[in-house]
Design a protein around this motif. Structure first.
Motif, PDB file in Angstrom:
ATOM      1  N   ILE A  51       0.922  -1.128   0.193  1.00  0.00           N
ATOM      2  CA  ILE A  51      -0.067  -0.177  -0.060  1.00  0.00           C
ATOM      3  C   ILE A  51       0.830   1.241  -0.063  1.00  0.00           C
ATOM      4  O   ILE A  51       0.769   2.148  -0.793  1.00  0.00           O
ATOM      5  CB  ILE A  51      -0.996  -0.116   1.290  1.00  0.00           C
ATOM      6  CG1 ILE A  51      -1.980  -1.064   0.934  1.00  0.00           C
ATOM      7  CG2 ILE A  51      -1.763   1.333   1.288  1.00  0.00           C
ATOM      8  CD1 ILE A  51      -2.929  -1.396   2.369  1.00  0.00           C
ATOM      9  N   SER A  54       2.366   1.644  -3.584  1.00  0.00           N
ATOM     10  CA  SER A  54       1.548   2.288  -4.432  1.00  0.00           C
ATOM     11  C   SER A  54       1.416   3.679  -4.338  1.00  0.00           C
ATOM     12  O   SER A  54       1.035   4.341  -5.314  1.00  0.00           O
ATOM     13  CB  SER A  54       0.261   1.383  -4.427  1.00  0.00           C
ATOM     14  OG  SER A  54      -0.602   1.693  -3.374  1.00  0.00           O
ATOM     15  N   LYS A  55       1.416   4.119  -2.910  1.00  0.00           N
ATOM     16  CA  LYS A  55       1.193   5.647  -2.789  1.00  0.00           C
ATOM     17  C   LYS A  55       2.417   6.452  -3.230  1.00  0.00           C
ATOM     18  O   LYS A  55       1.980   7.578  -3.951  1.00  0.00           O
ATOM     19  CB  LYS A  55       1.066   5.995  -1.282  1.00  0.00           C
ATOM     20  CG  LYS A  55      -0.573   5.161  -0.802  1.00  0.00           C
ATOM     21  CD  LYS A  55      -0.574   5.662   0.586  1.00  0.00           C
ATOM     22  CE  LYS A  55      -1.943   5.190   0.939  1.00  0.00           C
ATOM     23  NZ  LYS A  55      -2.220   5.202   2.459  1.00  0.00           N
ATOM     24  N   ASP A  58       2.214   6.589  -6.903  1.00  0.00           N
ATOM     25  CA  ASP A  58       0.865   7.148  -7.432  1.00  0.00           C
ATOM     26  C   ASP A  58       0.158   6.235  -8.480  1.00  0.00           C
ATOM     27  O   ASP A  58      -0.486   6.664  -9.470  1.00  0.00           O
ATOM     28  CB  ASP A  58       1.159   8.429  -8.050  1.00  0.00           C
ATOM     29  CG  ASP A  58       0.076   9.440  -8.276  1.00  0.00           C
ATOM     30  OD1 ASP A  58      -0.930   9.060  -7.370  1.00  0.00           O
ATOM     31  OD2 ASP A  58       0.035  10.105  -9.260  1.00  0.00           O
ATOM     32  N   VAL A  59       0.066   5.050  -7.804  1.00  0.00           N
ATOM     33  CA  VAL A  59      -0.703   4.037  -8.795  1.00  0.00           C
ATOM     34  C   VAL A  59      -1.661   3.184  -7.910  1.00  0.00           C
ATOM     35  O   VAL A  59      -1.237   2.861  -6.669  1.00  0.00           O
ATOM     36  CB  VAL A  59       0.036   2.795  -9.710  1.00  0.00           C
ATOM     37  CG1 VAL A  59       0.798   3.961 -10.759  1.00  0.00           C
ATOM     38  CG2 VAL A  59       0.971   2.295  -8.854  1.00  0.00           C
ATOM     39  N   SER A  60      -2.550   2.390  -8.091  1.00  0.00           N
ATOM     40  CA  SER A  60      -3.386   1.384  -7.278  1.00  0.00           C
ATOM     41  C   SER A  60      -2.654   0.127  -6.995  1.00  0.00           C
ATOM     42  O   SER A  60      -1.744  -0.130  -7.918  1.00  0.00           O
ATOM     43  CB  SER A  60      -4.633   1.314  -8.151  1.00  0.00           C
ATOM     44  OG  SER A  60      -4.523   0.535  -9.202  1.00  0.00           O
ATOM     45  N   ILE A  61      -2.990  -0.484  -6.246  1.00  0.00           N
ATOM     46  CA  ILE A  61      -2.210  -1.852  -5.769  1.00  0.00           C
ATOM     47  C   ILE A  61      -2.730  -2.608  -7.024  1.00  0.00           C
ATOM     48  O   ILE A  61      -1.943  -3.503  -7.707  1.00  0.00           O
ATOM     49  CB  ILE A  61      -2.826  -2.346  -4.573  1.00  0.00           C
ATOM     50  CG1 ILE A  61      -2.258  -1.484  -3.412  1.00  0.00           C
ATOM     51  CG2 ILE A  61      -2.357  -3.885  -4.461  1.00  0.00           C
ATOM     52  CD1 ILE A  61      -2.700  -2.083  -1.881  1.00  0.00           C
ATOM     53  N   GLU A  62      -3.911  -2.559  -7.481  1.00  0.00           N
ATOM     54  CA  GLU A  62      -4.348  -3.382  -8.622  1.00  0.00           C
ATOM     55  C   GLU A  62      -3.483  -3.282 -10.084  1.00  0.00           C
ATOM     56  O   GLU A  62      -3.280  -4.011 -10.656  1.00  0.00           O
ATOM     57  CB  GLU A  62      -5.882  -2.858  -9.022  1.00  0.00           C
ATOM     58  CG  GLU A  62      -6.467  -3.925 -10.177  1.00  0.00           C
ATOM     59  CD  GLU A  62      -7.893  -3.347 -10.580  1.00  0.00           C
ATOM     60  OE1 GLU A  62      -8.546  -4.353 -11.122  1.00  0.00           O
ATOM     61  OE2 GLU A  62      -8.225  -2.317 -10.213  1.00  0.00           O
ATOM     62  N   PHE A  63      -3.138  -1.892 -10.198  1.00  0.00           N
ATOM     63  CA  PHE A  63      -2.556  -1.494 -11.404  1.00  0.00           C
ATOM     64  C   PHE A  63      -0.941  -2.114 -11.129  1.00  0.00           C
ATOM     65  O   PHE A  63      -0.390  -2.808 -12.123  1.00  0.00           O
ATOM     66  CB  PHE A  63      -1.951  -0.035 -11.421  1.00  0.00           C
ATOM     67  CG  PHE A  63      -1.384   0.238 -12.612  1.00  0.00           C
ATOM     68  CD1 PHE A  63      -2.080   0.774 -13.650  1.00  0.00           C
ATOM     69  CD2 PHE A  63       0.096   0.707 -12.355  1.00  0.00           C
ATOM     70  CE1 PHE A  63      -1.308   1.008 -14.926  1.00  0.00           C
ATOM     71  CE2 PHE A  63       0.682   1.027 -13.510  1.00  0.00           C
ATOM     72  CZ  PHE A  63       0.262   1.175 -14.664  1.00  0.00           C
ATOM     73  N   LYS A  66      -1.647  -5.850 -12.249  1.00  0.00           N
ATOM     74  CA  LYS A  66      -1.914  -5.995 -13.382  1.00  0.00           C
ATOM     75  C   LYS A  66      -1.154  -5.514 -14.572  1.00  0.00           C
ATOM     76  O   LYS A  66      -1.097  -5.616 -15.678  1.00  0.00           O
ATOM     77  CB  LYS A  66      -3.298  -5.591 -13.833  1.00  0.00           C
ATOM     78  CG  LYS A  66      -4.355  -6.492 -12.906  1.00  0.00           C
ATOM     79  CD  LYS A  66      -5.766  -5.926 -13.427  1.00  0.00           C
ATOM     80  CE  LYS A  66      -6.740  -6.734 -12.835  1.00  0.00           C
ATOM     81  NZ  LYS A  66      -8.013  -6.336 -13.023  1.00  0.00           N
TER      82      LYS A  66
END
Length: 79
Positions: A51, A54-55, A58-63, A66
């Motif tokens: 987490i 990802s912050k 500056d992307v989501s964890i999902e990003f 994937k």
């Protein structure tokens, strides 16, 4: 344990955003060698650390899960 491509994706996303290992390690309040171990997959990555990463990126964890570098290249075959 999180899939190894997640570690590779973290490095690739960081590189595409032109962020240094030093910068990301500093933002995560950890040593550069400790952060390097994350990118190499030498340590188990916790959800909380993912987490935080990802912050910083500056992307989501999902990003991160994937992410596929080939999306940046037109990979269609000429017909």
């Amino acid at each position: 344990m999180i899939k190894s491509n997640v570690y590779i994706n973290i490095r690739k996303i960081r590189e595409l955003k032109n962020l240094t290992r030093e910068y990301v390690a500093e933002e995560l309040k950890m040593s550069m060698s400790g952060y390097g171990k994350i990118e190499r997959g030498d340590v188990d990555l916790t959800v909380s650390k993912l987490i935080e990463i990802s912050k910083v990126l500056d992307v989501s964890i999902e990003f991160i899960f994937k992410f596929d570098v080939s999306i940046f290249f037109n990979d269609t075959k000429a017909q």
